[in-house]
Design a protein around this motif. Structure first.
Motif, PDB file in Angstrom:
ATOM      1  N   TRP A  51     -13.547   0.133   1.254  1.00 24.39           N
ATOM      2  CA  TRP A  51     -12.343  -0.554   1.732  1.00 24.39           C
ATOM      3  C   TRP A  51     -11.932  -1.673   0.791  1.00 24.39           C
ATOM      4  O   TRP A  51     -10.763  -1.841   0.479  1.00 24.39           O
ATOM      5  CB  TRP A  51     -12.569  -1.125   3.143  1.00 24.39           C
ATOM      6  N   ARG A  52     -12.886  -2.452   0.311  1.00 27.67           N
ATOM      7  CA  ARG A  52     -12.536  -3.591  -0.544  1.00 27.67           C
ATOM      8  C   ARG A  52     -12.051  -3.160  -1.932  1.00 27.67           C
ATOM      9  O   ARG A  52     -11.535  -3.970  -2.681  1.00 27.67           O
ATOM     10  CB  ARG A  52     -13.704  -4.563  -0.641  1.00 27.67           C
ATOM     11  N   LYS A  53     -12.220  -1.881  -2.266  1.00 32.40           N
ATOM     12  CA  LYS A  53     -11.772  -1.360  -3.562  1.00 32.40           C
ATOM     13  C   LYS A  53     -10.411  -0.667  -3.484  1.00 32.40           C
ATOM     14  O   LYS A  53      -9.948  -0.127  -4.474  1.00 32.40           O
ATOM     15  CB  LYS A  53     -12.810  -0.374  -4.117  1.00 32.40           C
ATOM     16  N   GLN A 113       4.853  -6.044  15.933  1.00 35.67           N
ATOM     17  CA  GLN A 113       3.979  -5.427  14.939  1.00 35.67           C
ATOM     18  C   GLN A 113       4.419  -5.850  13.549  1.00 35.67           C
ATOM     19  O   GLN A 113       5.573  -5.719  13.183  1.00 35.67           O
ATOM     20  CB  GLN A 113       4.078  -3.918  15.091  1.00 35.67           C
ATOM     21  N   LYS A 114       3.486  -6.379  12.759  1.00 34.42           N
ATOM     22  CA  LYS A 114       3.816  -6.878  11.434  1.00 34.42           C
ATOM     23  C   LYS A 114       3.422  -5.912  10.329  1.00 34.42           C
ATOM     24  O   LYS A 114       3.860  -6.041   9.210  1.00 34.42           O
ATOM     25  CB  LYS A 114       3.133  -8.220  11.187  1.00 34.42           C
ATOM     26  N   VAL A 115       2.582  -4.950  10.654  1.00 32.11           N
ATOM     27  CA  VAL A 115       2.062  -4.034   9.650  1.00 32.11           C
ATOM     28  C   VAL A 115       2.805  -2.711   9.728  1.00 32.11           C
ATOM     29  O   VAL A 115       3.080  -2.192  10.801  1.00 32.11           O
ATOM     30  CB  VAL A 115       0.549  -3.789   9.884  1.00 32.11           C
ATOM     31  N   ASN A 116       3.131  -2.165   8.579  1.00 33.87           N
ATOM     32  CA  ASN A 116       3.765  -0.860   8.499  1.00 33.87           C
ATOM     33  C   ASN A 116       2.683   0.195   8.722  1.00 33.87           C
ATOM     34  O   ASN A 116       1.768   0.351   7.911  1.00 33.87           O
ATOM     35  CB  ASN A 116       4.410  -0.702   7.120  1.00 33.87           C
ATOM     36  N   LEU A 117       2.761   0.928   9.846  1.00 31.67           N
ATOM     37  CA  LEU A 117       1.719   1.887  10.189  1.00 31.67           C
ATOM     38  C   LEU A 117       1.617   3.026   9.177  1.00 31.67           C
ATOM     39  O   LEU A 117       0.547   3.563   8.946  1.00 31.67           O
ATOM     40  CB  LEU A 117       1.951   2.451  11.591  1.00 31.67           C
ATOM     41  N   ARG A 118       2.724   3.371   8.556  1.00 31.70           N
ATOM     42  CA  ARG A 118       2.675   4.424   7.537  1.00 31.70           C
ATOM     43  C   ARG A 118       1.838   3.970   6.346  1.00 31.70           C
ATOM     44  O   ARG A 118       1.057   4.743   5.796  1.00 31.70           O
ATOM     45  CB  ARG A 118       4.081   4.807   7.095  1.00 31.70           C
ATOM     46  N   SER A 119       1.959   2.708   5.966  1.00 27.43           N
ATOM     47  CA  SER A 119       1.154   2.171   4.869  1.00 27.43           C
ATOM     48  C   SER A 119      -0.328   2.161   5.231  1.00 27.43           C
ATOM     49  O   SER A 119      -1.181   2.482   4.400  1.00 27.43           O
ATOM     50  CB  SER A 119       1.591   0.752   4.520  1.00 27.43           C
ATOM     51  N   VAL A 120      -0.628   1.808   6.474  1.00 25.61           N
ATOM     52  CA  VAL A 120      -2.020   1.803   6.933  1.00 25.61           C
ATOM     53  C   VAL A 120      -2.569   3.225   6.915  1.00 25.61           C
ATOM     54  O   VAL A 120      -3.676   3.470   6.431  1.00 25.61           O
ATOM     55  CB  VAL A 120      -2.136   1.186   8.344  1.00 25.61           C
ATOM     56  N   PHE A 121      -1.799   4.163   7.424  1.00 24.97           N
ATOM     57  CA  PHE A 121      -2.241   5.551   7.456  1.00 24.97           C
ATOM     58  C   PHE A 121      -2.440   6.084   6.035  1.00 24.97           C
ATOM     59  O   PHE A 121      -3.426   6.765   5.745  1.00 24.97           O
ATOM     60  CB  PHE A 121      -1.238   6.413   8.217  1.00 24.97           C
ATOM     61  N   ASN A 122      -1.515   5.741   5.125  1.00 25.53           N
ATOM     62  CA  ASN A 122      -1.667   6.154   3.727  1.00 25.53           C
ATOM     63  C   ASN A 122      -2.931   5.567   3.110  1.00 25.53           C
ATOM     64  O   ASN A 122      -3.607   6.225   2.319  1.00 25.53           O
ATOM     65  CB  ASN A 122      -0.439   5.759   2.909  1.00 25.53           C
ATOM     66  N   ALA A 123      -3.271   4.340   3.466  1.00 28.35           N
ATOM     67  CA  ALA A 123      -4.497   3.715   2.953  1.00 28.35           C
ATOM     68  C   ALA A 123      -5.734   4.450   3.460  1.00 28.35           C
ATOM     69  O   ALA A 123      -6.687   4.680   2.708  1.00 28.35           O
ATOM     70  CB  ALA A 123      -4.555   2.243   3.351  1.00 28.35           C
ATOM     71  N   ILE A 124      -5.709   4.848   4.727  1.00 29.73           N
ATOM     72  CA  ILE A 124      -6.839   5.586   5.297  1.00 29.73           C
ATOM     73  C   ILE A 124      -7.002   6.935   4.595  1.00 29.73           C
ATOM     74  O   ILE A 124      -8.106   7.328   4.215  1.00 29.73           O
ATOM     75  CB  ILE A 124      -6.657   5.764   6.816  1.00 29.73           C
ATOM     76  N   GLU A 146       6.115  -0.269  -4.564  1.00 26.16           N
ATOM     77  CA  GLU A 146       6.622   0.897  -5.267  1.00 26.16           C
ATOM     78  C   GLU A 146       5.545   1.868  -5.730  1.00 26.16           C
ATOM     79  O   GLU A 146       5.872   2.898  -6.281  1.00 26.16           O
ATOM     80  CB  GLU A 146       7.461   0.436  -6.469  1.00 26.16           C
ATOM     81  N   ALA A 147       4.287   1.562  -5.559  1.00 29.81           N
ATOM     82  CA  ALA A 147       3.223   2.473  -5.991  1.00 29.81           C
ATOM     83  C   ALA A 147       3.170   3.668  -5.050  1.00 29.81           C
ATOM     84  O   ALA A 147       3.260   3.523  -3.839  1.00 29.81           O
ATOM     85  CB  ALA A 147       1.889   1.761  -6.019  1.00 29.81           C
ATOM     86  N   PHE A 148       3.050   4.845  -5.616  1.00 31.18           N
ATOM     87  CA  PHE A 148       2.925   6.060  -4.828  1.00 31.18           C
ATOM     88  C   PHE A 148       1.688   6.802  -5.297  1.00 31.18           C
ATOM     89  O   PHE A 148       1.397   6.865  -6.479  1.00 31.18           O
ATOM     90  CB  PHE A 148       4.168   6.941  -4.983  1.00 31.18           C
ATOM     91  N   TYR A 149       0.983   7.368  -4.353  1.00 35.04           N
ATOM     92  CA  TYR A 149      -0.267   8.063  -4.637  1.00 35.04           C
ATOM     93  C   TYR A 149      -0.156   9.516  -4.201  1.00 35.04           C
ATOM     94  O   TYR A 149       0.599   9.844  -3.284  1.00 35.04           O
ATOM     95  CB  TYR A 149      -1.433   7.365  -3.918  1.00 35.04           C
ATOM     96  N   ASP A 150      -0.938  10.371  -4.827  1.00 34.37           N
ATOM     97  CA  ASP A 150      -0.929  11.787  -4.462  1.00 34.37           C
ATOM     98  C   ASP A 150      -1.296  11.990  -3.001  1.00 34.37           C
ATOM     99  O   ASP A 150      -0.883  12.971  -2.383  1.00 34.37           O
ATOM    100  CB  ASP A 150      -1.913  12.573  -5.335  1.00 34.37           C
ATOM    101  N   SER A 151      -2.074  11.094  -2.448  1.00 36.98           N
ATOM    102  CA  SER A 151      -2.518  11.222  -1.063  1.00 36.98           C
ATOM    103  C   SER A 151      -1.492  10.707  -0.046  1.00 36.98           C
ATOM    104  O   SER A 151      -1.682  10.891   1.162  1.00 36.98           O
ATOM    105  CB  SER A 151      -3.837  10.469  -0.868  1.00 36.98           C
ATOM    106  N   ASP A 152      -0.414  10.057  -0.492  1.00 38.28           N
ATOM    107  CA  ASP A 152       0.599   9.543   0.441  1.00 38.28           C
ATOM    108  C   ASP A 152       1.243  10.687   1.221  1.00 38.28           C
ATOM    109  O   ASP A 152       1.463  11.784   0.698  1.00 38.28           O
ATOM    110  CB  ASP A 152       1.700   8.788  -0.303  1.00 38.28           C
ATOM    111  N   ARG A 175      -8.329   6.438   1.063  1.00 41.92           N
ATOM    112  CA  ARG A 175      -9.770   6.154   1.066  1.00 41.92           C
ATOM    113  C   ARG A 175     -10.567   7.430   1.306  1.00 41.92           C
ATOM    114  O   ARG A 175     -11.560   7.697   0.634  1.00 41.92           O
ATOM    115  CB  ARG A 175     -10.106   5.124   2.133  1.00 41.92           C
ATOM    116  N   ALA A 176     -10.127   8.233   2.272  1.00 42.13           N
ATOM    117  CA  ALA A 176     -10.828   9.482   2.573  1.00 42.13           C
ATOM    118  C   ALA A 176     -10.757  10.457   1.397  1.00 42.13           C
ATOM    119  O   ALA A 176     -11.731  11.133   1.074  1.00 42.13           O
ATOM    120  CB  ALA A 176     -10.236  10.124   3.821  1.00 42.13           C
TER     121      ALA A 176
END
Length: 62
Positions: A53-55, A32-43, A3-9, A46-47
């Motif tokens: 990455w570990r933070k 595929q087990k990973v939600n690609l939208r979540s991965v993209f949001n993480a990238i 449920e966490a949402f970030y300004d960068s999402d 980070r940017a």
């Protein structure tokens, strides 16, 4: 993602622009087990925030 949402999402409209650029899921092998939208949001998170990455917050996928 949880449920966490970030300004960068990405918004739904932005995500619809990205989806056609991603490779299609393969018909063989494990699904595929990973939600690609979540991965993209993480990238993007980070940017945008310049964190290591570990933070990344724990609600992003591994």
């Amino acid at each position: 993602m949880s449920e966490a949402f970030y300004d960068s999402d990405l918004t739904d409209q932005e995500w619809q622009i990205i989806v056609p650029l991603l490779p299609a899921e393969k018909s063989v092998g494990r699904g595929q087990k990973v939600n690609l939208r979540s991965v993209f949001n993480a990238i993007v998170y980070r940017a945008d925030n310049g964190v290591k990455w570990r933070k990344l917050p724990k609600d992003f996928p591994a």
